[in-house]
Design a protein around this motif. Structure first.
Motif, short mmCIF file in Angstrom:
data_model
loop_
_atom_site.label_atom_id
_atom_site.label_comp_id
_atom_site.label_asym_id
_atom_site.label_seq_id
_atom_site.Cartn_x
_atom_site.Cartn_y
_atom_site.Cartn_z
N VAL A 105 0.83 -1.20 0.00
CA VAL A 105 0.00 0.00 0.00
C VAL A 105 0.87 1.25 0.00
O VAL A 105 0.56 2.23 -0.69
N ILE A 106 1.95 1.23 0.75
CA ILE A 106 2.85 2.38 0.80
C ILE A 106 3.39 2.70 -0.59
O ILE A 106 3.50 3.87 -0.98
N ALA A 107 3.72 1.66 -1.36
CA ALA A 107 4.20 1.88 -2.72
C ALA A 107 3.14 2.60 -3.57
O ALA A 107 3.46 3.49 -4.36
N LYS A 108 1.88 2.22 -3.38
CA LYS A 108 0.80 2.86 -4.13
C LYS A 108 0.60 4.31 -3.69
O LYS A 108 0.31 5.19 -4.51
N LEU A 109 0.75 4.57 -2.39
CA LEU A 109 0.63 5.94 -1.90
C LEU A 109 1.77 6.81 -2.44
O LEU A 109 1.55 7.97 -2.80
N HIS A 110 2.97 6.23 -2.52
CA HIS A 110 4.10 6.97 -3.10
C HIS A 110 3.80 7.29 -4.57
O HIS A 110 4.09 8.41 -5.04
N ASP A 111 3.24 6.33 -5.30
CA ASP A 111 2.89 6.57 -6.70
C ASP A 111 1.90 7.72 -6.84
O ASP A 111 1.92 8.46 -7.83
N ARG A 112 1.03 7.86 -5.86
CA ARG A 112 0.03 8.93 -5.87
C ARG A 112 0.59 10.26 -5.36
O ARG A 112 -0.08 11.29 -5.44
N GLY A 113 1.80 10.24 -4.82
CA GLY A 113 2.38 11.45 -4.27
C GLY A 113 1.77 11.87 -2.95
O GLY A 113 1.77 13.06 -2.60
N VAL A 114 1.24 10.90 -2.20
CA VAL A 114 0.57 11.20 -0.93
C VAL A 114 1.58 11.13 0.21
O VAL A 114 2.23 10.09 0.39
N PRO A 115 1.72 12.18 0.99
CA PRO A 115 2.62 12.13 2.15
C PRO A 115 2.13 11.09 3.16
O PRO A 115 0.92 10.96 3.38
N LEU A 116 3.06 10.37 3.77
CA LEU A 116 2.67 9.37 4.76
C LEU A 116 3.72 9.26 5.85
O LEU A 116 4.90 9.59 5.64
#
Length: 312
Positions: free
Chosen positions: A17-28
């Protein structure tokens, strides 16, 4: 807006999921509560009606006001990695961390209070009935007489854990097991025992619900197999369409339970009936996605992410 992920450092499913959030440019921010205090730190102020909270971990500082959502994945026990851990320190840290997070205005997947109730298998069975699922006749009892009566009425039954394997190292496997005819049920008095009518199945079905999105997968069972979690059937998980009746029941269940994520397990019999077995509010989905290609991690990332207009 930032996504907070509460999980251990070794969590491959969270990594997906973190990889997908990075692809979206979402800070986490990824935090294991076991690292607090020590490698992680917190601070919360409640003054004259105002609330300010901050978390620091891995060189990142995030304010509670900047959080969009919190994914409670597989968090460790608070303060477990502290230099001098204790039950008292765990209790204090848990109060401080979750009390601060509860004070924030965020979306939860899933809220810990909701998740705690959702883990109770007897409550799951009640909710499954209300939602319209087919549920095998079940009894949970400490009365040997009741267990004997149940076995006499349904004849072919299984015994299963209500809470899962007990904690310990090495871990203990507790597979669902068929009960032999003539079994002596006197031992039921020693602890609550869950008995359920055996469902002869031709396949196991795992349905993963992410918000309103549903992903079903099917694996053919081996002849006479009882517990789909154990043993190799020689078959792989394959994607499966969700019948309308099941989709309605799943969404009713999710709404009644207050869940944003859940993994449902069903037994499919020879008449295509999907029998509800359990709903795991924090169930794994990585193995399903890897075998079926279903975009479950992307769905989780999308649910956690700010709307597109907020991301720009």
């Amino acid at each position: 807006m930032t996504v907070l992920i509460l999980t251990s450092r070794q969590d491959v499913t969270a990594d997906m999921v973190i990889a997908k959030l990075h692809d979206r440019g979402v800070p986490l921010v990824r935090l294991d509560p076991a690292d607090l205090p020590g490698e992680a730190a917190l601070s919360a102020e409640y003054v004259q009606g105002d609330f300010y909270g901050h978390l620091s971990t891995d060189g990142r500082l995030v304010s509670m006001g900047a959080l969009r959502s919190i994914w409670v994945r597989r968090p460790g026990e608070p303060a477990a990695h502290a230099p001098e851990p204790s039950k008292w320190l765990t209790a204090e840290t848990e109060q401080a961390l979750y009390g601060m997070l509860y004070s924030a205005t965020v979306r939860w997947m899933n809220h810990p209070c909701v998740a705690a109730q959702a883990r109770c298998k007897p409550w799951q069975l009640s909710l499954a009935h209300r939602s319209g699922f087919a549920v095998p006749p079940t009894v949970i009892t400490t009365f040997p007489r009741v267990a004997r009566q149940f076995a006499a009425q349904y004849r072919d039954i299984v015994v299963k854990s209500a809470s899962g394997p007990p904690p310990g190292d090495p871990p203990v496997a507790l597979p669902t097991t068929r009960v032999a005819p003539g079994t002596d049920f006197s031992g039921v008095a020693a602890g609550p025992t869950l008995l359920q009518q055996y469902i002869p199945k031709r396949a196991d079905i795992r349905l993963t619900a992410v918000g309103t999105r549903l992903f079903a997968a099917r694996k053919v069972s081996a002849s006479g197999q009882v517990d789909g979690r154990y043993g190799d059937t020689g078959h792989a998980w394959k994607p499966l369409d969700v019948p309308d009746r099941i989709a309605r029941a799943v969404r009713d269940y999710m709404s009644l339970a207050g869940l944003a994520y859940a993994a449902f397990d069903f037994a499919e019999d020879e008449e295509d009936v999907w029998w509800f077995l359990e709903c795991n509010q924090g169930g794994q989905f990585g193995f399903i996605e890897l075998e079926t290609g279903q975009p479950i991690a992307e769905a989780v990332a999308a649910w956690l992410s700010p709307p597109a207009r907020e991301s720009s």
